[in-house]
Design an enzyme around this catalytic site. Structure first.
Site, PDB file in Angstrom:
ATOM      1  CB  ALA A   1       3.741  24.218  30.508  1.00  0.00           C
ATOM      2  CE  LYS A   2       2.900  29.641  28.880  1.00  0.00           C
ATOM      3  NZ  LYS A   2       1.977  28.707  29.408  1.00  0.00           N
ATOM      4  CG  ASN A   3       9.964  28.631  25.555  1.00  0.00           C
ATOM      5  OD1 ASN A   3       9.071  27.790  25.485  1.00  0.00           O
ATOM      6  ND2 ASN A   3      10.376  28.980  24.455  1.00  0.00           N
TER       7      ASN A   3
END
Ligand SMILES: Cc1ncc(COP(=O)(O)O)c(C=O)c1O
Length: 377
Positions: free
Chosen positions: A186-188
């Site tokens: 889910a991270k950038n």
């Protein structure tokens, strides 16, 4: 049925697929040349002297705390002061490294540690301070570093949300003795799982690398590609990032500025679309700071039933997230610690993460804003 708009949809493009296929075809999937390139790129972007790519941020935090030997006392439990607004595995890593997590209160506007609460939580048993840069917004590192220096305690930054952030011109993650990024789904920038430890301390970097690579003197890429032998020089685990994960991350890093520009556009659009609603929007950040814009979190009025808002939005195909319910109120911690942390409780009760990723379109932001308005009415 229309695909739901979810809060953290991962990015995928042909370059990522090509790089993963190239990695698969190369026959080398474990930590190797792609991980080396990723580490070099993280160092270049943060200005840190050392980077060790690991299997997750949780593993990175665990390894740093083990390398710092926070658990040195036989007579008492050592303590690490951290935030209750965090993912569960962080206090878990503290405990499994041999210390007790001590939750200090947060500023209810940002969810970041309140330096006064940190100062109040320090005891003679405190072995480290572990601030969490929630949503990509850097904590007040002047105040936290001043407390740490006053007590000669190391700071380990949980920068899981904050890759690309900086504060007063300095990369987030480089204030303490080490900083840790997450590259989970889910991270950038995202692999399935992954993380990176950065530090300027050569000994700490070597210790973390040894712990992550089984305690052996040469990594598997070096051993197999150059037919070199190895020695076992410490106890170690296996927490290294595989090249397959780096293959997913390298093409995203190449487009990182473009991604962050897109996030900034979506952020500004949310700000203007939600301005008239009876909610609190994420507070602005200082001029000399860069926010990683990982999560767009609003806070609902205390009288609003958040579960109902979420359910109504979900009925309209919009997924939201909670980052996070306060950990000190979870069953595992509630009974043993039992303290009251009003800032964290207020933040945890009212926060709501809206769909926010490079996959979100401007039309999605309009749809989410309208759905939130309807759910609040
Ligand atoms: C604030 C924070 N810290 C740590 C972690 C753990 O990261 P990882 O999943 O890479 O172990 C997460 C995970 O989402 C997180 O949100």
């Amino acid at each position: 049925m229309k695909e739901p708009i979810v809060f953290g949809a991962p990015y995928l493009d042909d370059d990522m697929i090509a790089e993963v296929v190239a990695c698969l075809r190369s026959g080398w999937w474990q930590a190797g040349p792609r991980v080396e390139r990723l580490e070099a790129e993280v160092k270049r972007r943060t200005g840190a002297k050392h980077c060790v790519a690991v299997s997750s941020a949780t593993a990175g935090i665990h390894l740093v705390l083990m390398a710092l030997k926070i658990d040195q006392s036989t007579e008492r439990v050592d303590e690490v002061v951290t935030s209750p607004i965090c993912w569960a595995s962080v206090p878990g890593a503290i405990e499994l490294a041999g210390a007790q997590p001590v939750f200090a209160d947060v500023d209810p506007r940002t969810g970041n540690l309140d330096p006064h609460a940190v100062a109040g939580a320090i005891t003679p048993h405190t072995r480290a301070i572990l601030p969490v840069h929630l949503a990509g917004r850097t904590c007040d590192m002047d105040a936290i570093m001043e407390i740490a220096q006053r007590h000669s305690i190391p700071v380990v930054e949980d920068a899981s949300h904050a890759f690309g952030a900086s504060w007063k011109g300095r990369a987030t993650g480089t204030f303490g003795v080490a900083g840790v990024f997450s590259f989970n789904r889910a991270k950038n920038i995202a692999a399935a799982e992954g993380g990176a430890v950065i530090t300027n301390d050569e000994h700490l970097a070597s210790a973390v690398r040894l712990l992550a690579h089984g305690g052996v003197s040469r990594g598997s890429w070096e051993r197999f590609s150059f037919a070199r032998d190895y020695e076992v020089v410490s106890a170690g685990l296996n927490c290294k990032m595989p090249d397959l994960a780096a293959a997913m991350l390298l093409p995203q890093l190449a487009r990182f500025e473009e991604f962050q520009t897109k996030r900034a556009t979506l952020w500004t659009l949310y700000d203007s679309m939600l301005r008239h609603l009876p909610i609190s929007q994420p507070p602005r950040w200082g001029e000399r700071s860069v926010h990683a814009m990982h999560l767009y979190q609003v806070r609902l009025p205390a009288a609003i039933d958040r579960d109902q808002v979420r359910a109504r939005m979900w009925e309209g195909g919009i997924g939201t997230g909670i980052h996070y319910r306060p950990l000190h109120q979870e069953p595992y911690y509630g009974n043993s610690l039992g303290s009251s942390l009003p800032g964290a409780e207020e933040f945890g009760r009212t926060t709501l993460s809206l769909p926010f990723s490079v996959r979100v379109t401007e039309a999605d932001v309009l749809a989410v804003s309208q759905a939130l308005e309807e759910a609040l009415s």
